[in-house]
Design an enzyme around this catalytic site. Structure first.
Site, PDB file in Angstrom:
ATOM      1  N   ALA A 149       0.836  -1.208   0.000  1.00 52.62           N
ATOM      2  CA  ALA A 149       0.000   0.000   0.000  1.00 52.62           C
ATOM      3  C   ALA A 149       0.873   1.261   0.000  1.00 52.62           C
ATOM      4  O   ALA A 149       2.007   1.237   0.469  1.00 52.62           O
ATOM      5  CB  ALA A 149      -0.930  -0.006   1.212  1.00 52.62           C
ATOM      6  N   PRO A 150       0.336   2.383  -0.488  1.00 49.65           N
ATOM      7  CA  PRO A 150       1.093   3.626  -0.559  1.00 49.65           C
ATOM      8  C   PRO A 150       0.863   4.514   0.659  1.00 49.65           C
ATOM      9  O   PRO A 150       0.087   4.176   1.552  1.00 49.65           O
ATOM     10  CB  PRO A 150       0.512   4.289  -1.809  1.00 49.65           C
ATOM     11  N   TRP A 151       1.521   5.679   0.642  1.00 49.73           N
ATOM     12  CA  TRP A 151       1.443   6.587   1.791  1.00 49.73           C
ATOM     13  C   TRP A 151       0.387   7.674   1.652  1.00 49.73           C
ATOM     14  O   TRP A 151       0.136   8.417   2.585  1.00 49.73           O
ATOM     15  CB  TRP A 151       2.803   7.248   2.045  1.00 49.73           C
ATOM     16  N   LYS A 175       1.807  -4.839   3.317  1.00 45.54           N
ATOM     17  CA  LYS A 175       2.876  -3.929   3.730  1.00 45.54           C
ATOM     18  C   LYS A 175       2.439  -2.482   3.546  1.00 45.54           C
ATOM     19  O   LYS A 175       2.160  -2.052   2.423  1.00 45.54           O
ATOM     20  CB  LYS A 175       4.161  -4.156   2.927  1.00 45.54           C
ATOM     21  N   PRO A 176       2.390  -1.697   4.630  1.00 43.22           N
ATOM     22  CA  PRO A 176       2.138  -0.268   4.475  1.00 43.22           C
ATOM     23  C   PRO A 176       3.406   0.432   4.008  1.00 43.22           C
ATOM     24  O   PRO A 176       4.501  -0.145   4.029  1.00 43.22           O
ATOM     25  CB  PRO A 176       1.765   0.173   5.894  1.00 43.22           C
ATOM     26  N   SER A 232       3.998   3.823  -8.460  1.00 41.76           N
ATOM     27  CA  SER A 232       4.371   4.474  -9.711  1.00 41.76           C
ATOM     28  C   SER A 232       4.281   3.498 -10.883  1.00 41.76           C
ATOM     29  O   SER A 232       4.229   2.274 -10.700  1.00 41.76           O
ATOM     30  CB  SER A 232       5.796   5.009  -9.600  1.00 41.76           C
ATOM     31  N   GLU A 253      -2.372  -0.572  -9.387  1.00 40.47           N
ATOM     32  CA  GLU A 253      -2.987   0.752  -9.412  1.00 40.47           C
ATOM     33  C   GLU A 253      -1.838   1.757  -9.462  1.00 40.47           C
ATOM     34  O   GLU A 253      -1.119   1.941  -8.485  1.00 40.47           O
ATOM     35  CB  GLU A 253      -3.850   0.998  -8.167  1.00 40.47           C
ATOM     36  N   CYS A 287      -4.049  10.075  -6.976  1.00 38.84           N
ATOM     37  CA  CYS A 287      -3.925   9.642  -8.366  1.00 38.84           C
ATOM     38  C   CYS A 287      -4.988  10.269  -9.253  1.00 38.84           C
ATOM     39  O   CYS A 287      -4.849  10.285 -10.479  1.00 38.84           O
ATOM     40  CB  CYS A 287      -3.972   8.119  -8.464  1.00 38.84           C
TER      41      CYS A 287
END
Length: 357
Positions: A149-151, A175-176, A232, A253, A287
């Site tokens: 997962a992203p921030w 995983k964060p 990305s 994504e 996004c």
């Protein structure tokens, strides 16, 4: 007092096996307020083994059992709303009031949505396509899902990854981002409590903290049948290439550069109002953010003046300020990237509002 986050593997919180840690920074102040594990191969192996061992039991549960578990998880998240909002805001710098209304409330609702979806799995008709034989398509979970997962939306992204996976009967290793582990670790505590209450295997949900290398180890690990990342385009290409080696399924994504188009007959006041929210919400770290605007030449100057005026009047500040639209950029790397756009401004461009920290 510093906070210590830990991995959650097979129902137990633990440090990285080799003791390595990462600093977690409060983006509103720039101060280190916590540490989290910098997980390596041994930690990833342990989490994957736990998920793989728990998967057959979870796979064979009925949809009603999975639905009940997800509904209880949603209820527990709602009961601990203040803690989740505080954790998310501390890691991201987001305004507390917007985190509660625009992120936590939808996140809880989405867990409940997937609880319902667990009992509404898509069906296909059966038929006799060969004499004496009946053909049918059977839907089955894929197995262990490695999820990164992203921030920018740590809480929502965690929900969007684990909730549908669990609803379908899969096991999860999540995983964060290294800069935003807090809400995901708290969700692990919540989910673990529900699974223990229902006497279900806690190994179906595991959280591994770490950096990009940790994420790479997860995606390349032989155990997962599916890898899911939000990141990305370059990261997506790397995951797709890695997954091809053992034909993992992938869910990607990836980042974009969303344009808005303003025609000559547009309501300029309404367009400006919408673009301020679409461009600046979450400090533009989205996004779907309106990151460029294409305007008809006949209304260009009028629109630019109106947008610049509105942008200059848009307020940022600390998370506890209820009069702000957005907080700080999430991390030093993102600050450097955004600042670089200003530093490298081409000759034909000019700054109409802002342009500084």
């Amino acid at each position: 007092m510093s906070t210590t986050f830990r991995n959650y593997i097979d129902g137990t919180f633990a440090d990285a096996s080799d003791g390595r840690t990462l600093d977690v920074v409060d983006p509103s102040t720039g101060d280190v307020y916590a540490t989290s594990p910098l997980s390596g191969a041994a930690d990833v192996d342990a989490a994957m083994a736990a998920a793989a061992a728990a998967f057959p039991v979870w796979r064979d549960t009925t949809p009603s059992v999975r639905q009940l578990a997800l509904l209880k998880i949603a209820d527990a998240m709602e009961a601990r709303a203040d803690e989740l909002v505080a954790a998310e805001s501390r890691d991201t710098g987001k305004p507390l009031h917007l985190t509660r209304s625009e992120e936590l409330a939808p996140a809880i609702d989405q867990v409940r949505f997937f609880a319902g979806a667990a009992r509404m799995l898509e069906g296909r008709s059966a038929g006799e396509y060969m004499e004496g034989m009946t053909s049918i398509i059977r839907r089955e979970p894929v197995g262990v899902c490695a999820q990164v997962a992203p921030w920018n939306y740590p809480l929502l992204m965690a929900v969007w990854k684990f909730a549908p996976a669990l609803a379908a009967g899969n096991a999860v290793v999540l995983k964060p981002s290294d800069t935003t582990p807090a809400s995901t670790v708290l969700i692990a505590e919540i989910i673990g409590g529900v699974l223990e209450e229902l006497e279900l295997p806690r190994g179906i949900f595991n959280v591994i903290c770490g950096d990009r290398e940790t994420g790479r180890l997860m995606v390349e690990h032989p155990t997962p049948a599916m890898a899911s990342i939000t990141g990305s385009v370059r990261a997506g290409i790397q995951v797709a290439q890695s997954a091809a080696k053992d034909v993992k399924r992938v869910h990607l994504e990836l980042g974009g550069k969303a344009p808005a188009v303003v025609f000559e007959d547009a309501d300029l006041e309404k367009a400006v109002e919408d673009l301020i929210v679409g461009g600046f919400f979450n400090a533009g770290q989205d996004c779907t953010a309106a990151t460029r605007v294409l305007v008809h030449e006949s209304v260009h100057e009028e629109f630019v003046a109106a947008l610049a005026k509105a942008a200059a009047g848009t307020k940022t500040g600390r998370p506890d300020d209820e009069d702000v639209l957005y907080g700080p950029l999430n991390n030093a790397g993102q600050l450097a990237q955004v600042s670089g756009y200003i530093d490298r401004l081409p000759e034909h461009a000019r700054v109409e509002a802002g342009g500084h920290r």
